[in-house]
Design an enzyme around this catalytic site. Structure first.
Site: not given
Ligand code: DPN
Ligand code: ZN
Length: 327
Positions: A38, A119, A131, A165-166, A194, A286
């Site tokens: 890819i 997500h 993210d 997801e967040e 993710d 974030h």
């Molecule tokens: N869940 C992710 C987030 O969206 O903040 C961060 C994450 C992903 C942490 C995978 C650990 C493992």
């Molecule tokens: Zn994430």
């Protein structure tokens, strides 16, 4: 007419050759299970789109904000044009409407579904390009490549882009919870992506040990891809931090890869992977600086190709290529 000379399975270089076909002209072709490479530029183009969407919508693609729905519409349009059967499933979280985008590739055994997802929402404080624009874009390009190759896997392939997801894995949890038991039992595995383009990247593979429903098969397949490109991996216990959790809770085997978030890279990890010791895998995790500048292209490329490798090899996919192209 093609005459099939059965030679059994022989390993040629890094490619598993499943059989040899001979055309009337005598030019040999072989069936292989290998995924195509890819190109990262295609994945980056999807990230540019996510960035444009965030920029045009107040700087984010968060649940309940216009940037999220615009992201769903964008991904859906690409999949529709490629021949996927798509559905936008609505849910509500504290009175705010959210969406999961589900895309089915027609064909394969519908009682034997291999699913991959990630997500699509960002946090409210930034555009969420690593993210999880990164996993979302990688999955999209893999899905589009399935279409380009008109893949005919034995398993039925389904892709998912989750909302909210967040806010606590809301979309994926809603999907699994509302799926009738018979539909749930058809999903034989779920792969989660993710964060795959972290600027100070790690090459983590979800640990199948000690995780509810962790799949040793998924772990081994993902690890074998990284091994084939000489990239060392570490296992990680993601626990309840991403969308595989709802599938795992339902007893569905899970796996995935991850390039790291707020945790700092150790000196030992820098020895393996390069980058900066004592610095977070993703310094912009974030935050508003999680833009297209917050992506390590090599990490994005490798993790995306790990997705493709695992889907191609585990779903029972073969394709026919000229014998000379194998290797
Ligand atoms: N869940 C992710 C987030 O969206 O903040 C961060 C994450 C992903 C942490 C995978 C650990 C493992
Ligand atoms: Zn994430």
């Amino acid at each position: 007419m093609k005459i099939r000379a059965t030679v059994g399975s022989v390993a040629l270089a890094s490619t598993l050759v499943l059989g040899v076909l001979t055309t009337p002209s005598g030019a040999a072709t072989v069936e292989v299970a290998a995924a195509p490479t890819i190109p990262v530029s295609a994945v980056q183009e999807h990230l540019n789109q996510f960035q444009r969407i965030a920029t045009a919508n107040g700087g984010n693609r968060a649940h309940g904000r216009p940037g999220f729905k615009a992201s769903v519409d964008h991904v859906k349009a690409k999949l529709d044009a490629a021949g996927y059967q798509t559905k936008v499933l609505e849910f509500t979280n504290w009175g705010t409407k959210g969406y999961n985008l589900i895309a089915d590739w027609p064909g394969g055994d519908e009682n034997n579904v291999l699913m991959a997802g990630g997500h699509l929402d960002s946090v409210g404080s930034g555009p969420g390009i690593n993210d999880n624009g990164s996993g979302s874009a990688g999955l999209l390009e893999v899905a589009l490549t399935v279409s380009k190759q008109q893949l005919k896997p034995k398993q039925h392939l389904r892709f998912g882009w989750w909302g909210a997801e967040e806010l606590g894995l809301v979309g994926s949890t809603n999907y699994v919870r509302t799926l009738p038991a018979t539909e749930k039992s058809k999903i034989k595995g779920y792969l989660n992506f993710d964060m795959t383009g972290s600027p100070n990247p790690a090459y983590f593979v979800y640990d199948s040990q000690g995780q509810p429903s962790g799949s040793a098969k998924f772990q081994a397949s993902l690890e074998s891809y990284f091994k084939s490109i000489n990239v060392p991996t570490e296992t990680v216990k993601v626990g309840g931090r991403s969308d595989h959790a709802a599938f795992a809770d339902a007893g569905i085997p899970t796996g995935g890869t991850f390039s790291g978030a707020e945790v700092r890279k150790t000196a030992a990890q820098v020895q393996k992977w390069g980058g900066q010791a004592g610095v977070a895998f993703d310094r912009c995790y974030h935050q508003s600086c999680d833009t297209t500048s917050n992506i390590n292209a090599q990490s994005l490329e490798r993790h995306t190709n790990a997705i493709a490798h695992t889907i191609w090899t585990l779903s029972g996919t073969t394709r026919t290529v000229p014998a000379g192209a194998v290797g």
